[in-house]
Design a protein around this motif. Structure first.
Motif, PDB file in Angstrom:
ATOM      1  N   TYR A 128       5.897   3.217   1.064  1.00  0.00           N
ATOM      2  CA  TYR A 128       4.667   1.694   1.505  1.00  0.00           C
ATOM      3  C   TYR A 128       4.813   2.331   2.907  1.00  0.00           C
ATOM      4  N   ASP A 152       1.348  -3.870  -7.393  1.00  0.00           N
ATOM      5  CA  ASP A 152       2.828  -3.042  -7.639  1.00  0.00           C
ATOM      6  C   ASP A 152       3.765  -3.695  -7.861  1.00  0.00           C
ATOM      7  N   TYR A 156      -1.425  -3.132  -2.103  1.00  0.00           N
ATOM      8  CA  TYR A 156      -0.795  -2.533  -3.136  1.00  0.00           C
ATOM      9  C   TYR A 156      -0.200  -3.656  -4.412  1.00  0.00           C
TER      10      TYR A 156
END
Lengths: 421, 522
Positions: B520, B407, B404
Motif C-alpha cells: 500500500y 480492501d 483502499y
C-alpha cells in the motif's frame, strides 16, 4: 509445564490457544488439551538445508517438541551464507545431525531426532508415526517420492493415516509454500505441470553452432569430458574438474569467437546451481511452520492452499486454491488416454510419454495384463522386451486395452489406454 | 578467472560482486530487539563481512523476559534478566565467524529525544516495538539525515513493514532480459551489415541459419520501401508484414525455426524504438539539472545520459549491446553480436565523455565514477528506476487510505495503527488482560474511528471480526510471523543496500491466516 519451561516461555502461543477467535478453524477448543497436543505432536522435516535449518528453528519456537529430520547431505562451504545452523568448523559433517544438535542446545526441552540418509531408506512404518510432514527439498524427484509415499499411505477408513504435507521451495527472491491434504486438496503430482522445465540446449547447437558461453560449457561437459575420461563422472564440487571444463570451454570459445566463459558460469551450468538467499528461505520456511502450527492447533484456518511469493520486484504474494486432478497418478484415478497412430512404434510411444508434462516420467516400464511390453529392469527382462521397441503399436496392444505404466524412480503406477487414429 | 568466494556463491549469482561490495559497506542499526528485528538481522548477518565499526548495532534498554526468550532464537534461557541488546548482539554475532555486532544498552526513546545525531552513523535503521510518538520522531530524524528506515512489526498473525527513504535509485532492476534491437532504426554498422547479406543467394542450409534479427531488419526495410517509409500500422498491415517475414523461408528448407522466431518477434519490429516513459520521466527530473559536488553519482550519470540523448543519441538511449540466443550458425550470430557490442561501447564512451565534463564542472575527479559503473548504467538505461517514498509524517497526517476502502488487508494496517494509539492512551496493548477483551474491543473501535477521522477518512469500514482478532492477539509476537516479516524486511533491506531489484513502495501488510500480502501507499 515441563521442567524445561520457564515462566511466560509460551506466553505468546498460549494467548492464542486460550482464546476463541473469529478466524479459528472448525473444531478449535481453546484450553490445555490443544497445548498438550501441540507439545506432543510428532512432526517430520524432510531436508536440513536452507529451508530445513529455518524450519527446525521455527517449529521448536512454535511449541513442537518431537521433531524429526532427514537429510542425506553433508555441509558445504557454499551453504554457509544462509544455512545459519552451520559454521566453518562443521563443513563435511552431516547436515541433519549438526542442525539437530544446534536446535536442541538452543531450545531446551525439544528433541530433534536426525536421520543422516535418504528418504527412500525409510518405509511406511517410519512415515506413519508422524502427524505432519514438511518438505524443504530442492529436488523435484525427492518431492515426488515423498508426496507419492505419504499420499499413498492414506486409507479412507482410518483418519489416522491422513498426513498433511506442507511443502516449500525457493529460487532467488522467489518461493512458494503449500498445504497438501491427501485426497482432499491437490497433491504435488497434481501440479507437476507447473514446474518450469530446466534449461536444456539442443545437441545440434552444442555440437555444430555454439553461440553462447553456456553452449561451450555444455560441449566441454557432455562431449569432451566423456571422451577424455570415459570412466569418470564429473564432480561439480571438485575444483580440478571445473577447471578442466573451464579450460576446455575456453578453447572452444576461442575457436568460435565466443566470450564470457567464467569459472562461476561453468560451475553454475555444470551443477545447475539455483541462486539461494537466506531471506527467501526464512519467509517460505516460516510460512510452512505457520501452517504446521495452525494444523496442529486449529487456532485459525489454514492457507488454501498454495502461496506464491515474488520478491524481486516489490513484494507480491498470490495465494490460491490449486485444484486436484482427476487423472492424477498419485491421488486420482491414474488414468490417462492418448490418441496415437497404431503404425507408430513402441519406442515412439515412449517418447510421447516422456514428453508429457503432466506425468514427467523418467524411466517408464509398460505392461498389459497379458504381457510385459517394455521393462527397464531387471536386466534380463530389459533384454527380453527391448526388441518390442521397434514393433508397431498395432502388433502389441488392442485399442482400449489397459497398459500399466510404472517408473523405477517414482512410486506411482498409472493406467494408459490408447485410442487409435 | 578465480572462483568467487564459495561462501557467498549462491547470493553473488543474484547481485554479483559489486552488489556484495555495497552490502559490505553497510551499517545497520536495529532499534529494539524484538524477534522480528532479530530475524531480519540474522538473514543479513550470515552474509555480512568483517568491518570496523561492526556492521550491525542493537539499541535496546529492555531486560530479557521469559516471553522474549521463548519466541526469539537469538535469546535463550540464560539471557533472561540480562540486557536484551547485549544478549541478542552476542548470539547474532555467532552466526558468522568473521562478523561481530555491537550493543547499546540505552532507551531508544531517550536517544531519539536527546541524541538524534546517533542515527547518522548508519546506512539503514530497522525499527521495531516503538510507540507511535517515538517512531514518528525517529522517522523525522532519519528523513532529515537521509538514512533509510524500515519499520517492522509482527503482531498476532499479522505482519507489517514500512520503508521510508527520501529517494531510492536503481540501475539494475533485474526485470528480465533487456531487448534492444533497433529494428526500425538500425545504426549504420548494423544497416550495412544486414544490407551486405543477400538472403536470396543463400542455400537452404545457410538460409535456415539466418538470425531472425537480420530477417526482421530486411523485411522491415522492404516494407517501408513500399509504404512511404511507414511501419505496419494496423492489424491488417501487421498480418501482412508477418506474411512478408514468412516469405523469407527458403523453398527447400525443412528447418524453419528462425522464421518462427522472426514471426514471434515481428511485433518488436513495428513497435517504434523510443525511450520508455519511466526513463523519460527520470531524464526530465529536476535532480539531473541542478548539479553540485554533492549530487549523487546516479543523477550525474542521468545528466550525462540526457546530454547523450539530446546529441549523439538522436533522442534514443545508448544501445544496450546484448543479444538473446537465437537460431543461427555461430559466425552469423557472433558477427551480429559484435556489431551490437561495438555500438554499445561507442555509445557508452560518448556517455562517459559527457560524464567527464560534468564531473570536472562540479569539481570532482573523472576517476571518481568507474568505467564499470558507466557500463552497467548504459546497459540498463532503459530500465532505470527512482522511488521517492512518502515520509511517515505525511502518512500519519494526510493518509491516503481512502483509495483502499473495502480492501481486507488494509484493515489490518488500521488495526496495527489502532494498537499503537491504544498503547499511548491506555499504557498497554489491547487484549493483554483476558478479563477485558470485550471492553478493549469497544475501545479499539473508537480508536480506529478517531485515527481515520484525523485523516479525513470515513470511519466505519473495519469489520468487527478484525477488531476481535486484534484483541485476541493481546499484543503477542508469534515466532513464525516474526520470521516471515523478518525475511521480508531483510529482502527489502538487501534491495535498498545493493540498489538492485525493486523494493516495495511503501507498506507491506502480511496476513498469516490466509497467508497473503498486499502493498500500500497510505
Amino acid at each position: 509445564m515441563s521442567h524445561h519451561d520457564w515462566p511466560d516461555r509460551w506466553k505468546d502461543l498460549y494467548t492464542y490457544l486460550e482464546r476463541p477467535g473469529p478466524f479459528e478453524n472448525d473444531g478449535f477448543e481453546p484450553g490445555d488439551a490443544v497445548k498438550d497436543f501441540l507439545h506432543s505432536c510428532k512432526i517430520l522435516v524432510i531436508g536440513a538445508g536452507g529451508l530445513g535449518c529455518e524450519l527446525l528453528k521455527d517449529l521448536a519456537l512454535s511449541g513442537f517438541r518431537d521433531i524429526h529430520v532427514i537429510d542425506m547431505d553433508t555441509i558445504d562451504v557454499s551453504n554457509l551464507n544462509r544455512q545459519f545452523l552451520f559454521r566453518h568448523k562443521d563443513v563435511g559433517k552431516p547436515k541433519a545431525i549438526v542442525a539437530a544438535e544446534f536446535v536442541m542446545n538452543r531450545v531446551p526441552g525439544v528433541t530433534v531426532t536426525p536421520y543422516f540418509g535418504k528418504i527412500q531408506d525409510k518405509d511406511e512404518e517410519y512415515y506413519k508415526q508422524f502427524s505432519i510432514i514438511i518438505c524443504g527439498l530442492d529436488s523435484v524427484e525427492a518431492r515426488r517420492w515423498a508426496n507419492a509415499t505419504i499420499v499413498g499411505m492414506f486409507d479412507e477408513g482410518d483418519p489416522e493415516t491422513l498426513k498433511p504435507i506442507i511443502d516449500g521451495g525457493t529460487e532467488g527472491f522467489k518461493g512458494q509454500s503449500r498445504v497438501i491434504l491427501p485426497r482432499i486438496s491437490a497433491c504435488y503430482e497434481c501440479s507437476l505441470d507447473m514446474q518450469t522445465k530446466p534449461t536444456t540446449f539442443p545437441m545440434c547447437t552444442i555440437a555444430n553452432t555454439p553461440r553462447l558461453p553456456e553452449h561451450c560449457i555444455e560441449w566441454a561437459s557432455s562431449v569432451a569430458w566423456p571422451k577424455a575420461f570415459p570412466d569418470k563422472k564429473i564432480d561439480g564440487d571438485d575444483p580440478d574438474h571445473i577447471k578442466w571444463l573451464l579450460n576446455t570451454a575456453l578453447d572452444r570459445g576461442r575457436e568460435f569467437n565466443i566470450t564470457g566463459i567464467t569459472y562461476t558460469l561453468t560451475q553454475g551450468v555444470v551443477k545447475n546451481i539455483i541462486p539461494a538467499i537466506a531471506s527467501t528461505n526464512a519467509i517460505v520456511a516460516a510460512s510452512c511452520a505457520n501452517e504446521a502450527f495452525k494444523i496442529a492447533t486449529n487456532c485459525t484456518t489454514y492457507m488454501c492452499n498454495y502461496m506464491m511469493y515474488v520478491g524481486d520486484d516489490s513484494v507480491y504474494t498470490y495465494t490460491f486454491e490449486l485444484q486436484r486432478k482427476d487423472e492424477c497418478p498419485v491421488c486420482g484415478s491414474a488414468q490417462i488416454k492418448l490418441r496415437i497412430d497404431p503404425e507408430k512404434t513402441l519406442s515412439e510411444l515412449l517418447d510421447m510419454l516422456l514428453d508429457t508434462q503432466e506425468v514427467q516420467l523418467k524411466a517408464p516400464s509398460l505392461r498389459t495384463a497379458a504381457k510385459s511390453l517394455f521393462m527397464q529392469a531387471p536386466p534380463m527382462l530389459l533384454e527380453m522386451t527391448r526388441p518390442n521397441l521397434d514393433r508397431k503399436i498395432r502388433d502389441l496392444v488392442a485399442p482400449g486395452e489397459e497398459i500399466t505404466i510404472t517408473d523405477a524412480n517414482i512410486p506411482i503406477s498409472l493406467q494408459l489406454t490408447l485410442e487409435f487414429i | 578467472m578465480e572462483p568467487q568466494p564459495l561462501k557467498y556463491d549462491r547470493q553473488l549469482r543474484l547481485w554479483h560482486a559489486h552488489g556484495q561490495q555495497r552490502r559490505h559497506l553497510a551499517r545497520i542499526c536495529l532499534v529494539n530487539a524484538a524477534a522480528v528485528g532479530a530475524e531480519a538481522v540474522k538473514n543479513l548477518a550470515s552474509a555480512l563481512s568483517p568491518s570496523s565499526p561492526p556492521p550491525f548495532t542493537v539499541v535496546d534498554d529492555a531486560l530479557v523476559s521469559g516471553a522474549h526468550a521463548g519466541r526469539n532464537f537469538f535469546l535463550d534461557r540464560s539471557s533472561i534478566g540480562k540486557p536484551r541488546a547485549e544478549a541478542l548482539a552476542a548470539l547474532l554475532a555467532e552466526l558468522n565467524d568473521e562478523v561481530s555486532g555491537s550493543a547499546v544498552v540505552r532507551s531508544p526513546a531517550d536517544i531519539i529525544a536527546s541524541s538524534p545525531d546517533f542515527f547518522r552513523q548508519f546506512s539503514l535503521v530497522i525499527a521495531t516495538e516503538l510507540p507511535e510518538n517515538d517512531l514518528r520522531a525517529l522517522a523525522r530524524i532519519c528523513w532529515d539525515a537521509d538514512v533509510a528506515l524500515v519499520v517492522a512489526r509482527a503482531y498476532g498473525f499479522t505482519g507489517y513493514a514500512r520503508i521510508v527513504r527520501r529517494e531510492h535509485t536503481i540501475i539494475e532492476a533485474h526485470r528480465g532480459p533487456i531487448s534492444d534491437f533497433r529494428f526500425d532504426c538500425p545504426f549504420p554498422a548494423l544497416a550495412s551489415h544486414v544490407a551486405s547479406i543477400d538472403h536470396t543467394a543463400l542455400d537452404s542450409m545457410a538460409s535456415s541459419h539466418l538470425p531472425f534479427v537480420v530477417i526482421l531488419i530486411k523485411a522491415l526495410a522492404q516494407w517501408r520501401a513500399s509504404h512511404n517509409g511507414a511501419l505496419p500500422a494496423n492489424r491488417n498491415e501487421q498480418a501482412e508484414f508477418k506474411q512478408l517475414v514468412s516469405s523469407f523461408k527458403h523453398p527447400q528448407s525443412v528447418d524453419d525455426e528462425n522464421i518462427v522466431e522472426a514471426v514471434a518477434n515481428a511485433y518488436r519490429a513495428y513497435t517504434p524504438t523510443k525511450i520508455p516513459a519511466d526513463v523519460a520521466a527520470i531524464l526530465a527530473d529536476p535532480a539531473a539539472d541542478s548539479l553540485s559536488p554533492e549530487t549523487p553519482d546516479f543523477w550525474l550519470l542521468v545528466a550525462a545520459l540526457k546530454r547523450f540523448v539530446a546529441h549523439e543519441g538522436n533522442g534514443l538511449l545508448p544501445v544496450a549491446g546484448s543479444l538473446p540466443d537465437m537460431k543461427s550458425d555461430t559466425d552469423s550470430f557472433v558477427k551480429l553480436q559484435q556489431i551490437y557490442r561495438a555500438k554499445a561501447r561507442e555509445d557508452t564512451a560518448l556517455v562517459r565523455a559527457h560524464l567527464d565534463h560534468i564531473l570536472v564542472a562540479v569539481g570532482r575527479s573523472t576517476d571518481s565514477i568507474s568505467d564499470e559503473l558507466v557500463d552497467r548504467f548504459c546497459k540498463n538505461s532503459s530500465a532505470l528506476a527512482v522511488i521517492r517514498y512518502r515520509s511517515l509524517e505525511d502518512e500519519y497526517t494526510a493518509n491516503r487510505g481512502a483509495q483502499y476502502a473495502g480492501d481486507d488487508h488494509s484493515n489490518f494496517y488500521w488495526m496495527l495503527r489502532a494498537a499503537d494509539r491504544f498503547r499511548t492512551l491506555h499504557g498497554r496493548l489491547p487484549g493483554t488482560d483476558a478479563a477485558l477483551l470485550v471492553e478493549d474491543a469497544d475501545k479499539v473501535a473508537a480508536v480506529v474511528a478517531d485515527l481515520r477521522s484525523e485523516n479525513g477518512l470515513p470511519s466505519t469500514v473495519v469489520p468487527d471480526s478484525h477488531i476481535t482478532e486484534l484483541v485476541r492477539a493481546g499484543g503477542c509476537e508469534l515466532h513464525n510471523i516474526a520470521a516471515i516479516m523478518g525475511g521480508i524486511v531483510s529482502q527489502e533491506v538487501i534491495k535498498l543496500l545493493t540498489h538492485q531489484y525493486v523494493p516495495a513502495n511503501h507498506t507491506v501488510v502480511f496476513n498469516g491466516v490466509p497467508s497473503s500480502s498486499s502493498v500500500y501507499q497510505f
